[in-house]
Write a protein that holds these residues in place. Structure first.
Motif, PDB file in Angstrom:
ATOM      1  N   GLN A  42     -13.274  -8.485 -13.854  1.00 54.34           N
ATOM      2  CA  GLN A  42     -12.757  -9.542 -14.709  1.00 54.34           C
ATOM      3  C   GLN A  42     -11.603  -9.025 -15.552  1.00 54.34           C
ATOM      4  O   GLN A  42     -11.641  -7.913 -16.067  1.00 54.34           O
ATOM      5  N   LEU A  43     -10.567  -9.862 -15.683  1.00 53.54           N
ATOM      6  CA  LEU A  43      -9.419  -9.538 -16.514  1.00 53.54           C
ATOM      7  C   LEU A  43      -9.190 -10.718 -17.458  1.00 53.54           C
ATOM      8  O   LEU A  43      -9.031 -11.861 -17.017  1.00 53.54           O
ATOM      9  N   VAL A  44      -9.214 -10.434 -18.751  1.00 53.46           N
ATOM     10  CA  VAL A  44      -9.100 -11.483 -19.753  1.00 53.46           C
ATOM     11  C   VAL A  44      -7.785 -11.304 -20.517  1.00 53.46           C
ATOM     12  O   VAL A  44      -7.543 -10.251 -21.107  1.00 53.46           O
ATOM     13  N   GLY A  93     -17.752   0.131 -17.162  1.00 49.82           N
ATOM     14  CA  GLY A  93     -16.480   0.518 -17.752  1.00 49.82           C
ATOM     15  C   GLY A  93     -15.610  -0.671 -18.094  1.00 49.82           C
ATOM     16  O   GLY A  93     -15.513  -1.633 -17.327  1.00 49.82           O
ATOM     17  N   GLY A  94     -14.981  -0.597 -19.244  1.00 44.33           N
ATOM     18  CA  GLY A  94     -14.033  -1.621 -19.655  1.00 44.33           C
ATOM     19  C   GLY A  94     -13.002  -1.024 -20.591  1.00 44.33           C
ATOM     20  O   GLY A  94     -13.121   0.118 -21.041  1.00 44.33           O
ATOM     21  N   LYS A  95     -11.979  -1.786 -20.881  1.00 42.11           N
ATOM     22  CA  LYS A  95     -10.956  -1.329 -21.812  1.00 42.11           C
ATOM     23  C   LYS A  95     -10.169  -2.534 -22.303  1.00 42.11           C
ATOM     24  O   LYS A  95      -9.917  -3.477 -21.558  1.00 42.11           O
ATOM     25  N   ALA A  96      -9.791  -2.484 -23.572  1.00 40.69           N
ATOM     26  CA  ALA A  96      -8.886  -3.478 -24.127  1.00 40.69           C
ATOM     27  C   ALA A  96      -7.581  -2.804 -24.503  1.00 40.69           C
ATOM     28  O   ALA A  96      -7.582  -1.657 -24.962  1.00 40.69           O
ATOM     29  N   LYS A 142     -16.747 -13.874 -27.475  1.00 34.57           N
ATOM     30  CA  LYS A 142     -16.904 -14.909 -26.458  1.00 34.57           C
ATOM     31  C   LYS A 142     -17.417 -14.343 -25.134  1.00 34.57           C
ATOM     32  O   LYS A 142     -17.980 -15.087 -24.311  1.00 34.57           O
ATOM     33  N   LEU A 143     -17.232 -13.054 -24.918  1.00 35.10           N
ATOM     34  CA  LEU A 143     -17.731 -12.422 -23.692  1.00 35.10           C
ATOM     35  C   LEU A 143     -19.224 -12.127 -23.765  1.00 35.10           C
ATOM     36  O   LEU A 143     -19.816 -11.690 -22.782  1.00 35.10           O
ATOM     37  N   GLN A 144     -19.824 -12.335 -24.932  1.00 36.16           N
ATOM     38  CA  GLN A 144     -21.277 -12.284 -25.111  1.00 36.16           C
ATOM     39  C   GLN A 144     -21.916 -10.979 -24.612  1.00 36.16           C
ATOM     40  O   GLN A 144     -22.959 -10.980 -23.957  1.00 36.16           O
ATOM     41  N   GLY A 145     -21.244  -9.862 -24.904  1.00 39.99           N
ATOM     42  CA  GLY A 145     -21.848  -8.568 -24.602  1.00 39.99           C
ATOM     43  C   GLY A 145     -21.472  -7.976 -23.267  1.00 39.99           C
ATOM     44  O   GLY A 145     -21.902  -6.853 -22.956  1.00 39.99           O
ATOM     45  N   ILE A 191      -5.113  -7.616 -23.590  1.00 39.14           N
ATOM     46  CA  ILE A 191      -5.752  -7.737 -22.278  1.00 39.14           C
ATOM     47  C   ILE A 191      -7.068  -6.984 -22.335  1.00 39.14           C
ATOM     48  O   ILE A 191      -7.124  -5.852 -22.840  1.00 39.14           O
ATOM     49  N   ILE A 192      -8.123  -7.589 -21.833  1.00 44.90           N
ATOM     50  CA  ILE A 192      -9.427  -6.931 -21.716  1.00 44.90           C
ATOM     51  C   ILE A 192      -9.758  -6.814 -20.234  1.00 44.90           C
ATOM     52  O   ILE A 192      -9.791  -7.821 -19.516  1.00 44.90           O
ATOM     53  N   ALA A 193      -9.965  -5.592 -19.774  1.00 45.42           N
ATOM     54  CA  ALA A 193     -10.342  -5.350 -18.379  1.00 45.42           C
ATOM     55  C   ALA A 193     -11.806  -4.937 -18.317  1.00 45.42           C
ATOM     56  O   ALA A 193     -12.204  -3.957 -18.952  1.00 45.42           O
TER      57      ALA A 193
END
Length: 347
Positions: A14-16, A78-81, A105-108, A28-30
């Protein structure tokens, strides 16, 4: 740039894209992978030249966090903003509160924290709007720059393991190590190395940081563009990613590359290039996992001594990577990837 193709290349879930005209937030949140648990990874603020660069950085960093968590045995993905902006001039409470709203809004699915260009104060602002944030006031990440020190401690242990592999002894005294990048992690690494009797050669784009390390540890300075060609036993990259590439690898005059920077290889093939050159590479997401481990320990409610003991597991993990590389006759970067992917495949 074809966004979905980029996501497929990096196997990103997911890419936000986050933008808020009232605060000026452009972020951007990946979220790379959540098989092992919620995506955990810091928030970076950087003055990217283009939006495409920001997207690629977010995707690369998020994938690295997935693999880092997997090889470290952590129950996180794994994620990153990334926030597009100058961290020295463009920060406002409103921007980080706005980011917090997007994270909430991504609820965890994604938990954020500090990274390059962000601080505990920034995370406190995010925390006003979201519960899914670490490195806030009162956390281990806020305790005397403990997270950065544990990252450096893990790199130090990885360097010892690497020296043992190449030289047959882990003794660092008398070795020459070139450290590129003297931010928090680079500074703490220099302290550990100085205490072990290492001769330091250092560089940074910030002259004040260089002066601080010269005064504290008796290091020798090198120009930013010359550090790659310094004759040394170990080259320790602790700045930005992509610095091991077609231009820099031929300049290296060392037997080991082991440092704290993320995404050190410009492309996967550069891991093989180091291997073919006879240079032992300690894969970045294995050796620099101390910060992520500390954050995971903090989220689990454990204390600083436990975090340090947990970081010490980096040493046997690095040796396992070296052993697998030797057994399968593949480069160490590929061996680390295989270890991480085996963990993910079982999830």
């Amino acid at each position: 740039m074809f966004i979905l193709d980029e996501m497929e290349q990096f196997q990103c879930e997911q890419l936000v894209f986050c933008q808020d005209p009232s605060s000026g937030l452009r972020a951007i949140i990946a979220i790379h992978n959540t098989k092992l648990g919620p995506a955990l990874g810091g928030c970076r603020m950087w003055k990217y030249a283009t939006e495409e660069q920001a997207v690629t950085d977010a995707l690369r960093l998020a994938k690295g966090m997935t693999y880092k968590a997997a090889v470290s045995g952590l129950p996180f993905g794994g994620g990153k903003a990334v926030i597009i902006g100058n961290p020295n001039t463009d920060k406002t409470m409103a921007k980080f509160r706005s980011l917090g709203q997007f994270v909430q809004k991504l609820q965890g699915r994604y938990i954020t924290g500090i990274d390059l260009g962000t601080t505990v104060q920034d995370m406190d602002w995010v925390n006003i709007e979201s519960e899914y944030v670490t490195d806030i006031t009162g956390s281990l990440g806020a305790f005397g720059e403990f997270t950065a020190e544990m990252t450096a401690y893990g790199v130090f242990l990885g360097i010892k393991a690497s020296v043992g592999k190449v030289y047959g002894s882990e003794l660092l005294k008398g070795k020459t190590i070139a450290v590129q990048g003297l931010g928090k992690v680079g500074y703490f690494l220099c302290r550990y190395l100085h205490e072990a009797g290492v001769q330091l050669v250092v560089s940074d784009i910030n002259a004040d940081r260089v002066k601080k390390v010269l005064n504290a540890f008796g290091a020798r300075p090198a120009a930013v563009d010359d550090i790659f060609g310094e004759a040394c036993d170990i080259f320790a990259p602790c700045a930005l990613g992509g610095i091991l590439n077609d231009q820099t690898i031929p300049q290296l005059k060392c037997k080991i590359v082991a440092g704290g920077a993320n995404n050190q290889l410009a492309e996967d093939r550069h891991g093989e290039a180091l291997h073919s050159s006879g240079i032992l590479y300690a894969p970045d997401y294995v050796i620099n996992a101390g910060g992520l481990i500390t954050t995971a320990v903090d989220l689990g409610g454990f204390d600083a001594p436990y975090a340090k003991r947990r970081v010490e597991r980096i040493y046997p993990t690095i040796n396992s990577v070296f052993q697998l590389s030797e057994t399968l006759s593949i480069c160490t970067a590929a061996a680390a990837d295989r270890m991480a992917e085996q963990v993910l495949a079982k999830a």
